[in-house]
Design a protein around this motif. Structure first.
Motif, short mmCIF file in Angstrom:
data_model
loop_
_atom_site.label_atom_id
_atom_site.label_comp_id
_atom_site.label_asym_id
_atom_site.label_seq_id
_atom_site.Cartn_x
_atom_site.Cartn_y
_atom_site.Cartn_z
N CYS A 363 9.07 -13.04 4.12
CA CYS A 363 7.95 -12.50 4.89
C CYS A 363 6.70 -12.41 4.03
N VAL A 364 5.55 -12.62 4.65
CA VAL A 364 4.27 -12.47 3.96
C VAL A 364 3.58 -11.23 4.51
N LEU A 365 3.18 -10.34 3.61
CA LEU A 365 2.53 -9.09 3.98
C LEU A 365 1.05 -9.16 3.67
N ALA A 366 0.26 -8.52 4.52
CA ALA A 366 -1.17 -8.34 4.25
C ALA A 366 -1.40 -6.85 4.01
N LEU A 367 -1.98 -6.52 2.86
CA LEU A 367 -2.14 -5.13 2.44
C LEU A 367 -3.57 -4.91 1.96
N THR A 368 -4.13 -3.77 2.29
CA THR A 368 -5.41 -3.42 1.69
C THR A 368 -5.19 -3.27 0.18
N PRO A 369 -6.23 -3.47 -0.63
CA PRO A 369 -6.03 -3.42 -2.09
C PRO A 369 -5.37 -2.14 -2.57
N HIS A 370 -5.78 -0.96 -2.04
CA HIS A 370 -5.18 0.28 -2.53
C HIS A 370 -3.74 0.41 -2.04
N LEU A 371 -3.42 -0.13 -0.86
CA LEU A 371 -2.04 -0.11 -0.39
C LEU A 371 -1.18 -1.07 -1.20
N ALA A 372 -1.77 -2.20 -1.61
CA ALA A 372 -1.02 -3.18 -2.39
C ALA A 372 -0.55 -2.59 -3.71
N ARG A 373 -1.39 -1.81 -4.37
CA ARG A 373 -0.99 -1.21 -5.65
C ARG A 373 0.17 -0.24 -5.44
N LEU A 374 0.09 0.55 -4.38
CA LEU A 374 1.17 1.49 -4.09
C LEU A 374 2.45 0.74 -3.70
N TYR A 375 2.31 -0.30 -2.92
CA TYR A 375 3.48 -1.10 -2.53
C TYR A 375 4.17 -1.69 -3.76
#
Length: 489
Positions: A363-375
């Motif tokens: 799967c490919v996820l799209a994340l806001t930059p601040h969510l990406a760091r937490l993910y």
């Protein structure tokens, strides 16, 4: 209602004769039906019929009767959530006490009522981690959060102690803890049958264990929201007293109106502000809620690892091999990146944000930059079920759009052709049956919608359209509705 004698004796002493009489009368009244509107998807729709506002939640509505929600496509599209009115109070709590972006954890979140309410109430720029320890219930939570469509959400399936080990810390933690369920007696006969004084004591012990773990994940100055759907003081006031005495929690008051009918503490020697919803006094089921702040002078969350105590940075989690594995998994091919470009539109204030892409398995996820760091940090130590927007599933050098994208509030409106369905077609689609498309429909992936609400994808291959609605979500009932639903217009 045939209540256990021991429950009647205890609760009547706790409430007193007058309040208990009102409560007893309330239990014999028909339970109200209420929904909460999703402002991300409402698009100017209003609730039909003679709906009445829920006083403590601007998005809440009481309905005059219970419709057949199963056959309302707008429910499946996430345009509203069916939620008991008292539970909507968490929306008011967050709106009253949180004014700047926060990182919030809903520790025991299934099926998702309070998490969807939190996602709507938190200030823009906030992130919500929504967790459920029980796997089957966690899958339901992930489904409901996907339908709600908020992009800054991560759903996990972990026990509270796993969060302690992760080293992540939060500004707000909601502990809607498992309880003896007295507040659900009117709606759930099973709750009456399962009730016992022994179960009350067992629930109280479990609740303290959950709160003790949650408290370790709470940042100094952070808020803990504690709630149950029960009446007894053992699971309510006594646990709040324990949080104050043992953990150093500082009670926080929430502004309420006298006209709402919310009761305070039922213990004469208890002075902390608490909020009790009691049938007969408030129009809803039983609920208890209290808010406590962790001292700003408290130490930062500390965990044990390999016998050493240390403060762990939430973005520096795990050993090097695990980090390398996460980095490798995050790589997305240029072919895929080119295909998904323009599928989503992330906006913060007046600015468009380029999302970060992550590949999780296929799967490919799209994340806001601040969510990406937490993910990146969370995925190393927690079981992540969903995060941000799942754009699609990788098939070689191609990608099949995912249902998460169809239901997301950040779906770009012109990313795919949209075909409006009749009501009969919409129900057929939700049953995962074949839906006939107009002859001029473009080939490839197409969105289908009802009353401008996107329901999901089909793939038009010319002679037919393959229904891509999730198999596990399909309506299984063979009932044929005799009319269109009336909840929203």
């Amino acid at each position: 209602m045939n209540l256990p004698d021991s429950f009647i004796r205890y609760t009547s002493r706790l409430m007193g004769d007058e309040l208990y009489a009102r409560f007893s009368d309330g239990l014999n009244e028909e339970a109200p039906v209420s929904i909460r509107i999703n402002r991300l998807k409402s698009r100017g729709r209003s609730v039909a019929g003679t709906a009445v506002n829920v006083p403590w939640c601007g998005d809440g509505r009481y309905l005059p009767q219970r419709p057949d929600f199963t056959f309302d496509p707008l429910l499946h599209a996430g345009c509203y959530y069916v939620q008991e009115a008292s539970s909507m109070f968490v929306h008011h709590v967050l709106r009253s006490l949180v004014s700047t972006p926060v990182l919030m954890l809903d520790m025991c979140a299934a099926p998702g009522g309070k998490s969807t309410a939190a996602a709507s109430a938190l200030p823009e720029g906030s992130i919500l981690m929504s967790n459920e320890p029980v796997r089957a219930r966690a899958n339901i939570l992930a489904e409901n959060m996907m339908k709600w469509g908020s992009p800054d959400v991560i759903v996990t399936n972990n026990y509270p102690r796993d969060y302690v080990r992760s080293g992540l810390d939060f500004d707000v933690i909601l502990c809607d803890v498992p309880c003896s369920g007295e507040g659900m007696f009117r709606k759930d006969e099973g709750a009456v049958e399962e009730w016992s004084p022994q179960n009350v004591d067992a629930c109280s012990r479990l609740q303290r264990e959950i709160v003790a773990d949650a408290w370790q994940c709470l940042r100094p100055g952070g808020l803990l929201i504690y709630s149950t759907c029960t009446f007894n003081a053992t699971e309510n006031e006594e646990n709040i007293r324990w949080i104050v005495d043992e953990l150093g929690g500082m009670p926080v008051a929430v502004p309420v109106s006298e006209g709402w009918g919310i009761c305070g503490s039922l213990l004469a020697d208890f002075t902390a502000p608490v909020y009790r919803f009691i049938p007969g006094c408030t129009r809803g089921e039983g609920l208890f809620m209290a808010v406590l702040r962790k001292s700003p002078d408290a130490e930062s969350p500390i965990i044990l690892r390999k016998g050493k105590r240390y403060v762990q940075d939430k973005y520096d989690n795990g050993n090097k091999k695990r980090k390398d594995k996460a980095i490798a998994a995050s790589l997305v091919s240029r072919d895929i990146e080119k295909i998904v470009s323009g599928w989503t539109s992330f906006v913060s204030g007046d600015e468009h944000i380029e999302p970060a892409l992550r590949q999780s398995d296929v799967c490919v996820l799209a994340l806001t930059p601040h969510l990406a760091r937490l993910y990146d940090a969370a995925s190393l130590s927690l079981r992540v079920l969903s995060a941000g927007v799942t754009l699609g599933n990788v098939k070689g050098h191609d990608i099949v759009p995912n249902h998460s994208l169809a239901l997301s509030s950040v779906l770009c409106p012109d990313a795919f052709p949209v075909v409006p369905l009749t009501y009969t077609q919409a129900v057929a689609y939700l049953r995962r049956e074949t839906v006939a498309l107009p002859p001029d429909t473009p080939m490839g992936f197409v969105l289908v919608a009802w009353h401008d609400a996107v329901l999901g994808f089909v793939k038009n291959i010319g002679n037919r359209a393959n229904n891509l609605y999730p198999q596990e979500w399909k309506i299984k009932s063979t009932h044929v509705p005799d009319r269109e639903p009336w909840v929203l217009v």
